[in-house]
Scaffold this active site. Structure first.
Site, short mmCIF file in Angstrom:
data_model
loop_
_atom_site.label_atom_id
_atom_site.label_comp_id
_atom_site.label_asym_id
_atom_site.label_seq_id
_atom_site.Cartn_x
_atom_site.Cartn_y
_atom_site.Cartn_z
N ASP A 5 1.02 -1.33 -0.11
CA ASP A 5 -0.04 0.06 0.04
C ASP A 5 0.76 1.18 -0.16
O ASP A 5 1.73 1.15 0.80
CB ASP A 5 -0.83 -0.17 1.31
CG ASP A 5 -1.89 0.99 1.16
OD1 ASP A 5 -2.66 1.26 0.60
OD2 ASP A 5 -2.03 1.90 2.11
N GLU B 265 1.67 -0.65 -5.02
CA GLU B 265 0.68 0.58 -5.35
C GLU B 265 1.33 1.68 -5.48
O GLU B 265 1.36 2.31 -4.48
CB GLU B 265 -0.30 0.47 -4.30
CG GLU B 265 -1.63 1.61 -4.71
CD GLU B 265 -2.29 2.14 -3.57
OE1 GLU B 265 -3.37 2.61 -3.33
OE2 GLU B 265 -1.69 2.17 -2.30
#
Length: 548
Positions: A211, A273
């Site tokens: 993330d 990401e």
């Protein structure tokens, strides 16, 4: 056993994202859980995916749906237990499905033990050095250390009250106030995440989706940032150099992680990401000694335009090939408007803003679904890896009419309802048309309200229908695997304006993004994203042709 370089599973895999709280609820509390995932693994085998990626299921206060982690090495009771995780992992592996878990290294929850220790400690202490604590500006430190804004709206700094009751230092949170940023210059932080990686690798996970992979390192001195429009749109994906996105120092972190994963058998993988302005910048995350995949958000954000899509496909194939990595195609996830709606929007909609009852340019559902099916049929013909988001195989649109009192995304609250946020793509998915909560939960409970029209989109309503979106996805995944498209190459063919024509292995693809039907080329139609009109391919339709 070590796979030969270039043949690793993640280079061609189709990976299915599970948002656990919205997938399947076996306890009846309205929130999906790990046993619910285990119960539906056979449905994923039937769909034909190679792996699953689970969004966070760790212990968390759930201020940001689990992306505020309080304990990285335990399962939140909402989702089950570590034993439930181990059972799910074993059952997935028994079926030949690999499992990737989400890792959130940019920030923790403010309820994490480390942050609670930092609040109780003094300025300049080792406890505070794990996070981004700074003195404020002004005579009494009453101003934040710089002018940075939060991705979720509002300032990125919050001032604490010290143990003596006086206003004290400020801490950085690029997201919600409940999500303080770690200081990745601190060796203790680096060591802790090595421990966390090993904890899950030792349990047998096949990799990690990381993330905010581009946000861990901040520019030295934390300089002010004059942002166009004065807000942090798209997590850095639309703008140039930003002092808290894409800093050079972040790459050494992933080199370290790459070496750690290489100690484990089975081609364990890291997927970034990383929202960056260009494909070339994103490709830097997947150089041979760094991460293995990076979501192709430039592709995701490209509009429904043939010339623009061809350009981003060409750019992607060239940039990723230059560093020896596959392109990792994606159209939807838990942070963006579902592509069954997004591709039919007629007004600008920055990533993370969402759409709601008062949004301009709302999509026409039938246009959005037609384009979504065509877009997926094009994407799954491309070489490399691809990610699917739960429910897209059912043709689910963005849910627009969620009442304000039911919304839960921090963006909605931090912007006082100015941005709708991401709840619309996170509504629990439908399994059974005539069951409570459409089979998501036996009690009918659902943490976000499901729209009535979803009965027709439930999985059981689509299973036996050869024209359904579910049937289309099954055919695409079967043909993609059987014909080796993931390991193929793109050869562009001559085509009319508004049409994309390419060949990959034994499949010829025509995608009509134009304004008029096109005559169907010669060949046997293997798959069509929608009904054909005799010898013509209608607009917003993609076909796969073969000559064998």
């Amino acid at each position: 056993m070590t796979t030969l370089p270039g043949a690793e599973w993640w280079r061609t895999a189709v990976i299915y994202q599970i948002y656990p709280r919205s997938f399947a609820d076996l306890t009846g509390d309205g929130i999906g859980d790990l046993p619910g995932i285990t119960a539906h693994l056979d449905d994923l085998v039937d769909l034909g995916v190679d792996a699953i990626w689970l969004s966070p299921f760790y212990r968390s206060p759930q201020k940001d749906a689990g992306y505020d982690v309080a304990d990285y090495c335990d399962v939140d009771p909402l989702f089950g237990s570590l034993r439930d995780f181990d059972d799910m992992l074993a059952e997935a592996h028994r079926r030949g499905i690999r499992v990737i878990v989400d890792l959130v290294p940019n920030h923790s929850s403010d309820q994490h033990e480390w942050f609670q220790q930092a609040l109780a400690a003094a300025p300049g202490s080792p406890e505070r050095a794990r996070y981004m604590f700074r003195d404020g500006k002004g005579a009494g430190g009453e101003l934040p250390p710089n002018n940075w804004d939060s991705v979720f709206g509002g300032p990125a700094w919050t001032r604490i009250v010290e143990a003596d009751g006086e206003p004290g230092q400020w801490y950085l949170h690029l997201f919600d106030t409940s999500q303080p940023d770690f200081d990745w210059t601190n060796p203790e932080v680096q060591g802790e995440f090595r421990r966390i990686l090993r904890f899950w690798l030792d349990r047998g996970v096949d990799g990690f989706r990381v993330d905010v992979a581009h946000g861990l390192v901040k520019a030295e001195g934390l300089p002010d940032y004059a942002h166009p429009g004065h807000e942090v749109d798209a997590m850095g994906g639309q703008h140039g150099e930003v002092p808290f996105w894409g800093q050079e120092g972040v790459h050494e972190i992933y080199r370290d992680w790459h070496r750690l994963l290489a100690e484990y058998a089975g081609d364990r993988a890291l997927c970034a990401e990383a929202w960056l302005p260009t494909v070339a910048q994103t490709a830097l995350w997947v150089r041979p000694d760094e991460m293995h995949q990076a979501f192709n958000f430039n592709y995701l954000e490209t509009g429904w335009d043939a010339a623009q899509l061809r350009a981003v496909i060409d750019e992607s194939l060239a940039a990723y090939a230059a560093v020896g990595a596959p392109s990792t195609w994606v159209l939807s996830n838990h942070d963006v408007v579902r592509h069954a709606s997004r591709l039919a929007l007629t007004a600008e909609n920055p990533q993370g803003h969402g759409i709601g009852p008062d949004s301009p340019g709302k999509p026409i559902p039938e246009v959005g679904l037609r384009r979504a099916r065509a877009a997926t049929t094009l994407m799954l013909a491309l070489p490399g890896s691809a990610y699917l988001y739960q429910g897209e195989e059912l043709g689910l649109p963005e849910v627009i009419d969620i009442p304000g009192e039911a919304r839960q995304d921090p963006t909605w609250f931090r912007t006082d309802g100015e941005r709708y946020g991401r709840d619309g793509c996170r509504v629990p998915i439908p399994w059974t048309a005539d069951a409570p909560a459409y089979g998501f939960s036996a009690t009918g409970e659902s943490w976000l309200p499901q729209p009535a029209e979803w009965a027709a989109l439930a999985r059981d309503a689509q299973t036996a229908d050869p024209a359904s979106t579910l049937s289309l996805y099954r055919m695409l995944l079967s043909a993609r695997r059987g014909r080796g498209l993931g390991a193929g190459a793109v050869e562009w063919l001559e085509s009319a304006p508004g049409v994309l024509a390419l060949r990959n292995a034994t499949v010829t693809v025509f995608a009509n993004l134009g304004e008029v039907p096109i005559r169907r080329p010669e060949g046997v139609v293997l798959i069509a994203s929608g009904p054909l009109d005799g010898d013509f391919v209608p607009v917003d339709t993609t076909i796969w042709l073969v000559n064998d």
